[in-house]
Design an enzyme around this catalytic site. Sequence first.
Site, short mmCIF file in Angstrom:
data_model
loop_
_atom_site.label_atom_id
_atom_site.label_comp_id
_atom_site.label_asym_id
_atom_site.label_seq_id
_atom_site.Cartn_x
_atom_site.Cartn_y
_atom_site.Cartn_z
N ASP A 9 25.98 21.49 25.83
CA ASP A 9 26.86 21.22 24.70
C ASP A 9 26.77 22.46 23.82
OD1 ASP A 9 27.89 20.53 22.21
OD2 ASP A 9 26.93 18.55 22.16
N ASP B 226 30.33 18.03 26.45
CA ASP B 226 29.43 18.74 27.37
C ASP B 226 30.20 19.47 28.46
OD1 ASP B 226 26.42 17.86 26.83
OD2 ASP B 226 27.78 16.23 26.29
N TYR C 194 31.83 21.82 16.12
CA TYR C 194 30.66 21.11 15.61
C TYR C 194 29.44 21.34 16.50
CZ TYR C 194 27.77 18.24 12.93
OH TYR C 194 26.76 17.85 12.13
N GLN D 200 24.62 24.13 20.16
CA GLN D 200 23.68 23.01 19.98
C GLN D 200 22.55 22.98 21.01
OE1 GLN D 200 25.11 18.83 19.11
NE2 GLN D 200 24.42 18.42 21.18
N ASP E 179 28.28 11.69 29.09
CA ASP E 179 28.11 12.05 27.68
C ASP E 179 27.60 10.84 26.91
OD1 ASP E 179 28.13 13.73 25.45
OD2 ASP E 179 30.18 13.17 24.90
N LYS E 180 26.82 11.13 25.87
CA LYS E 180 26.22 10.13 24.97
C LYS E 180 25.19 9.26 25.69
CE LYS E 180 29.05 11.67 21.86
NZ LYS E 180 29.05 13.09 22.32
N TYR F 73 14.47 16.80 17.37
CA TYR F 73 15.78 16.45 17.88
C TYR F 73 16.73 17.64 17.79
CZ TYR F 73 20.09 14.29 18.97
OH TYR F 73 21.27 14.00 19.59
N LYS G 135 21.05 15.46 22.46
CA LYS G 135 20.53 14.74 23.61
C LYS G 135 20.69 15.57 24.86
CE LYS G 135 22.85 11.29 23.71
NZ LYS G 135 23.69 12.09 22.84
N SER H 108 28.18 9.94 56.64
CA SER H 108 27.41 10.43 57.79
C SER H 108 25.91 10.55 57.52
CB SER H 108 27.91 11.81 58.23
OG SER H 108 29.28 11.79 58.38
N ASP I 68 31.49 7.26 18.21
CA ASP I 68 31.07 8.39 19.06
C ASP I 68 30.80 7.95 20.51
OD1 ASP I 68 31.27 9.99 16.84
OD2 ASP I 68 29.15 10.56 16.79
N TYR J 139 17.42 10.82 15.89
CA TYR J 139 17.67 11.25 14.50
C TYR J 139 17.01 10.18 13.68
CZ TYR J 139 22.10 13.81 15.27
OH TYR J 139 23.09 14.68 15.62
#
Length: 365
Positions: free
Chosen positions: A11, A53, A90, A94, A131-132, A228, A231, A242, A286, A347
């Site tokens: 990310d 990501d 944002y 990160q 994600d998340k 943190y 993540k 096969s 989110d 967090y």
Amino acid sequence: MKVTISVIKADIGGYVGHSNMHPKLIEMAQESLDAARADGMIIDYYVAYCGDDLSLIMTHTRGEDNADIHKLAWDIFLRCTEVAKKLKLYGAGQDLLSDAFSGNVKGMGPGCAEMEIEERKSEPIIIFMADKTSPGAWNLPLYRMFADPFNTAGLVIDPSMHDGFKFEVLDVIENKVIVLSCPEEMYDLLVFVGASARYMIKSVYRKTDDEVAARASVQRLNLIAGRYVGKDDPVLIVRAQSGFPAVGEVLEPFAFPHLVEGWMRGSHHGPFMPVSFEQATPTRFDGPPRVIAAGFQLADGRLIGPVDMFKDVSFDYARQKALEVTEYIRRHGPFEPHRLSLEEMEYTTLPAVLEKLKDRFKVAE
Ligand code: 13P
Ligand code: 13P
Ligand code: MG
Ligand code: MG
């Protein structure tokens, strides 16, 4: 021919917030990988994203943990971070925890899943990107793909996989691995992998010949960094057909949107929703947590694809179920089990609150 599939992800800035990928970052990654392919450094590539990501899917002949390949990915993430900073995306950069590259992206922030294989006559692979959530999210589906005959009919009826599979499990707290063999150690395996915040399936091997069947990214940013920093939204590579589960057996576990950790501020449980590439844009609280599946046929290292495997209408019911669960679990607001337990909070204001109020706690009568 031996081929290595490397999926390295990070990310490096969200658009908007933590919800999506800015097209300029994809362009930058594609340009760089185009150049690397023209130079002969890699055979082929595909740039994918799930939420915020970015995944660099690369094939080459340099083996796993190759310093040149890892440096290629690292430099791309740095370049993308520059773009992200200009756009003030944002959390630009990160997941890049270090300023200096030291030969391998592991421990530096990006997630990484790699496997070196002898390419079969036909080599279908599925690359999952999420994600998340955290790499523990793969435990339930990997268990079902490679150990559960109610999911994978081949375990019962295909002689080439009837002996079962071995699971390499990482304890992310002690930083130790254990290999457990199924079906005979199935109950032992479940003791650990059911606790998916601590024990994470890293690799799966076919028991008869130790051929690698699956490999997950298991870096845990919060433990790496000691604080943190975002993540560890994970990726997973799975081989199919096969002697391995059929493509449909590989995808089948995702028809059940099980609860995973990592939603909203990395601090909530929510349903793991299988979505199309287009739908991989988590915006409700989110989330909820998402997973996409990119299907490829390898052809002498070339990535033929991708096919957007969860776009199929047969996953609509799983999406619907995930939305119902979203509605239900969201009503818990700040209460567990929607909110993670105290030990798992990422967090967290709670230590500060406890410290502030510690003198007001009186011994109970
Ligand atoms: P086909 O007969 O279409 O090749 O499918 C075989 C299979 O394994 C499907 O699960
Ligand atoms: P990412 O880990 O995807 O950046 O999400 C952070 C978060 O906590 C969003 O609520
Ligand atoms: Mg983010
Ligand atoms: Mg993310």
